[in-house]
Design a protein around this motif. Sequence first.
Motif, PDB file in Angstrom:
ATOM      1  N   GLN A   1      61.295  78.024  35.373  1.00 32.10           N
ATOM      2  CA  GLN A   1      62.305  78.340  36.631  1.00 32.10           C
ATOM      3  C   GLN A   1      62.783  76.161  36.946  1.00 32.10           C
ATOM      4  O   GLN A   1      62.911  76.738  38.186  1.00 32.10           O
ATOM      5  CB  GLN A   1      62.273  79.629  37.477  1.00 32.10           C
ATOM      6  N   THR A   2      61.554  75.800  37.364  1.00 34.69           N
ATOM      7  CA  THR A   2      61.393  74.614  37.992  1.00 34.69           C
ATOM      8  C   THR A   2      60.780  73.886  37.313  1.00 34.69           C
ATOM      9  O   THR A   2      60.836  74.253  35.736  1.00 34.69           O
ATOM     10  CB  THR A   2      59.893  74.644  38.356  1.00 34.69           C
ATOM     11  N   PRO A   3      60.863  72.198  37.362  1.00 38.25           N
ATOM     12  CA  PRO A   3      60.767  71.075  36.560  1.00 38.25           C
ATOM     13  C   PRO A   3      58.675  71.198  36.207  1.00 38.25           C
ATOM     14  O   PRO A   3      58.680  71.146  35.072  1.00 38.25           O
ATOM     15  CB  PRO A   3      61.025  70.288  37.687  1.00 38.25           C
ATOM     16  N   ALA A   4      58.595  72.242  36.961  1.00 38.20           N
ATOM     17  CA  ALA A   4      56.734  72.019  36.888  1.00 38.20           C
ATOM     18  C   ALA A   4      56.014  72.887  35.812  1.00 38.20           C
ATOM     19  O   ALA A   4      55.432  72.923  34.890  1.00 38.20           O
ATOM     20  CB  ALA A   4      55.925  72.014  38.483  1.00 38.20           C
ATOM     21  N   ALA A   5      56.869  73.892  35.949  1.00 41.95           N
ATOM     22  CA  ALA A   5      56.950  75.405  35.440  1.00 41.95           C
ATOM     23  C   ALA A   5      57.351  74.674  33.693  1.00 41.95           C
ATOM     24  O   ALA A   5      56.949  75.227  32.755  1.00 41.95           O
ATOM     25  CB  ALA A   5      58.185  76.415  35.655  1.00 41.95           C
ATOM     26  N   VAL A   6      58.530  74.249  33.616  1.00 46.59           N
ATOM     27  CA  VAL A   6      59.194  73.908  32.528  1.00 46.59           C
ATOM     28  C   VAL A   6      58.127  72.848  31.551  1.00 46.59           C
ATOM     29  O   VAL A   6      57.850  72.554  30.427  1.00 46.59           O
ATOM     30  CB  VAL A   6      60.071  72.613  32.360  1.00 46.59           C
ATOM     31  N   THR A   7      57.760  71.562  32.308  1.00 47.12           N
ATOM     32  CA  THR A   7      56.476  70.845  31.449  1.00 47.12           C
ATOM     33  C   THR A   7      55.455  71.512  31.064  1.00 47.12           C
ATOM     34  O   THR A   7      55.090  71.367  30.781  1.00 47.12           O
ATOM     35  CB  THR A   7      56.255  69.940  32.941  1.00 47.12           C
ATOM     36  N   SER A   8      54.770  72.279  31.531  1.00 50.41           N
ATOM     37  CA  SER A   8      53.531  73.112  31.410  1.00 50.41           C
ATOM     38  C   SER A   8      54.089  73.971  30.031  1.00 50.41           C
ATOM     39  O   SER A   8      53.670  73.914  29.040  1.00 50.41           O
ATOM     40  CB  SER A   8      53.746  74.634  32.854  1.00 50.41           C
ATOM     41  N   TRP A   9      55.313  74.791  30.077  1.00 43.30           N
ATOM     42  CA  TRP A   9      55.873  75.117  28.145  1.00 43.30           C
ATOM     43  C   TRP A   9      56.347  73.917  27.199  1.00 43.30           C
ATOM     44  O   TRP A   9      55.683  74.885  25.979  1.00 43.30           O
ATOM     45  CB  TRP A   9      57.073  75.996  28.969  1.00 43.30           C
ATOM     46  N   VAL A  10      56.347  73.342  28.000  1.00 45.09           N
ATOM     47  CA  VAL A  10      57.101  72.124  26.619  1.00 45.09           C
ATOM     48  C   VAL A  10      55.146  71.412  26.594  1.00 45.09           C
ATOM     49  O   VAL A  10      55.112  71.725  24.900  1.00 45.09           O
ATOM     50  CB  VAL A  10      57.647  71.632  26.915  1.00 45.09           C
ATOM     51  N   LYS A  11      54.164  71.356  26.750  1.00 43.39           N
ATOM     52  CA  LYS A  11      53.309  71.059  26.817  1.00 43.39           C
ATOM     53  C   LYS A  11      52.400  72.723  26.688  1.00 43.39           C
ATOM     54  O   LYS A  11      51.668  72.069  25.120  1.00 43.39           O
ATOM     55  CB  LYS A  11      52.112  70.373  28.283  1.00 43.39           C
ATOM     56  N   ALA A  12      52.893  73.098  25.996  1.00 41.11           N
ATOM     57  CA  ALA A  12      51.990  74.656  26.023  1.00 41.11           C
ATOM     58  C   ALA A  12      52.413  74.792  23.984  1.00 41.11           C
ATOM     59  O   ALA A  12      51.184  74.847  23.362  1.00 41.11           O
ATOM     60  CB  ALA A  12      51.828  75.605  26.156  1.00 41.11           C
ATOM     61  N   HIS A  13      53.953  74.382  24.042  1.00 42.19           N
ATOM     62  CA  HIS A  13      54.301  74.523  21.981  1.00 42.19           C
ATOM     63  C   HIS A  13      54.601  73.871  21.721  1.00 42.19           C
ATOM     64  O   HIS A  13      55.320  73.578  20.773  1.00 42.19           O
ATOM     65  CB  HIS A  13      55.913  75.370  22.973  1.00 42.19           C
ATOM     66  N   GLY A  14      54.765  72.185  22.460  1.00 42.09           N
ATOM     67  CA  GLY A  14      54.809  71.299  21.510  1.00 42.09           C
ATOM     68  C   GLY A  14      53.882  70.597  20.647  1.00 42.09           C
ATOM     69  O   GLY A  14      54.034  69.321  20.375  1.00 42.09           O
ATOM     70  N   ALA A  15      52.424  71.304  20.301  1.00 45.21           N
ATOM     71  CA  ALA A  15      51.884  70.514  19.905  1.00 45.21           C
ATOM     72  C   ALA A  15      51.729  69.991  18.596  1.00 45.21           C
ATOM     73  O   ALA A  15      52.124  69.132  18.114  1.00 45.21           O
ATOM     74  CB  ALA A  15      50.082  70.945  19.609  1.00 45.21           C
ATOM     75  N   ASP A  16      52.752  70.710  17.722  1.00 45.09           N
ATOM     76  CA  ASP A  16      52.942  70.371  16.509  1.00 45.09           C
ATOM     77  C   ASP A  16      54.300  69.503  16.652  1.00 45.09           C
ATOM     78  O   ASP A  16      54.853  68.805  15.248  1.00 45.09           O
ATOM     79  CB  ASP A  16      53.168  71.554  15.361  1.00 45.09           C
ATOM     80  N   ILE A  17      55.325  69.709  17.116  1.00 42.36           N
ATOM     81  CA  ILE A  17      57.051  69.374  16.726  1.00 42.36           C
ATOM     82  C   ILE A  17      56.482  68.390  18.058  1.00 42.36           C
ATOM     83  O   ILE A  17      57.998  67.876  17.882  1.00 42.36           O
ATOM     84  CB  ILE A  17      57.586  70.188  17.299  1.00 42.36           C
ATOM     85  N   GLY A  18      56.276  67.813  19.158  1.00 44.30           N
ATOM     86  CA  GLY A  18      56.476  67.072  20.032  1.00 44.30           C
ATOM     87  C   GLY A  18      57.199  67.473  21.433  1.00 44.30           C
ATOM     88  O   GLY A  18      57.543  68.771  21.125  1.00 44.30           O
TER      89      GLY A  18
END
Length: 601
Positions: free
Chosen positions: A453-470
């Motif tokens: 729900q927050t920009p920081a939380a979004v950044t955390s999510w994409v870091k956790a799931h973006g290792a293989d696709i960026g």
Amino acid sequence: MDCQTQPSREHEGEYTVSTQSDIRPEVDSIRSNPKTQVLIIGGGINGIGTFRDLALQGVDVVLIDRGDYASGASSASSHMIHGGVRYLENGEFRLVRESVQERNRLLRLAPHYVKPLATTIPIFSIFSGILSAPLRFLTHKQGKPKERGALLIKLGLLGYDSFSRDGGNVPRHKFVGRKKSLAKLPKLRPDVKFTATYYDATVENPERLALDLVQDALAAGPHARTANYVEAVGSDGDSVVLRDMLSGETFEVTADVVVNTSGPWTDLTNSTLGEPTKFMGGTKGSHIVLDNQELFDATGGTEVFFENDDGRIVLINPLNGRVLTGTTDLEADPSEPSVTTEAEIDYFFGLMKHVFPTIKVDRSQIIYRYSGIRPLPGHGDTAPGFVSRDYRIEQSNFADSKTVKQLSLVGGKWTTFRALSEHMTNEALALLGRQRTVSTTDLPIGGGAGFPQTPAAVTSWVKAHGADIGEARARVLLARYGTKAAAVIDFIVAQSDTSGGTGAVDTPLATLPGYSNGEIAYLMTEEHTVHLIDLLLRRTLIAFVGLLNQASFDELSALAAKAAGWTPERLAEERAQTVENLRFFHGIELEATSATATAAS
């Protein structure tokens, strides 16, 4: 193709593909185990919501629809999740209260698709409508409509705000005068006296929200089964006769309770089942989507919402980078296809000129059009705009059966689908002699579960799931699917691993770089996608936002064929029927034949 040719189907999404002979696994699951506790006929938002709720209670439940999920009335909404400030004049206080509560709830439970929406009403008089409003309230006859003035609108919004006091999470309305109104919206008609801004919500991709509900139901366990493109064609004793729309095979299903949620087609379905009814009296609503940057900017990021002199509600909504304009409210025959007419388009253009007189709009800017029939109750001589948007549930025996009960839904709208589904589920549970065990009141929907729900939380999510696709790609998928994006990413990575590649294969499409080969394969194989039109209209927003041209159509149809394993004959059939559908219902002109779109060997 002759532009006057009319498709031989009653609503969008019905196909007969002669090249398909095999029974789909989801259809075979129902055919091979034809006994269930509840059979739901109609996969619009209310049927899907009821399917999910019953599945969560552990009820053995089957959902079928003659077309795709949310392809009928549910696909023709104004993309609003709203309390219905206008319903106050109808005296529908219960519906307004429930709608506001459900609006607030959906903002919490489905934040990936349901977003707050500021709505601005331009006001050009002070006292207009003050004499006619009491008569309209008491009689629900339209009489001689008048555009609402400031006094009526102020009273209505004060009442509307009062319904949000209990757990409300949107700001109260604001009234400003001419100077501030023109400072914020300088393209408004210069004789504007006031603007009133209140807050509701918009659903950016309603069809995907409906799909999330389907997936939630199936995740409850094997007692929940569903198949799209399966039609109820009759009854035989205690059984409902079903037909697979692809193979043409018919089979019977027996249920303790039959639930008819086929929307504006409720009476037609009941007649098919052998129990004619006259519950429905739907009205037609049309919309157009414009690619007009000046108009988009002129809205100031708010939906512009007003009532015309003829009593019709008009909205100009900046949505997904485009401008959605609607709607009409005309008597309609559910046995006939619903299409946006040229007269309706002229009407919309006149209304936009009424509010933004200096902005040029023309047909060249229309990238998409759509129309549908609202599932309203029969209303006699009540004016269409005053027909109740509330709902009721009619109970009867199923056809000639002495033991099977039937529930028919009359009415209903997008905003209240969860509450309506709860009521329908409770009725079905009572007939089954069961008790509710799970509440949906605070249960997140699909990709709304754990949505950051927050920009920081979004950044955390994409870091956790973006290792293989960026991380950039993960961010796009999160915005598109909510936290269900994790499943899309896992699919893409797994597909890369099985193909022997090094790292994830997430190749952007040549014509639509915002999508990838792996993503399209996921949508075709993991989301009940049966036809090419499902991909273009309901699994993605590609057609809605005007990204569908001949080149992208060719590329997408080739990828769809490869993922689904279609033969060249099946692909040719899909392309031909899709082109017809897009032209007739949505005003998109494409060619069915192509040298580049071929099925995979």
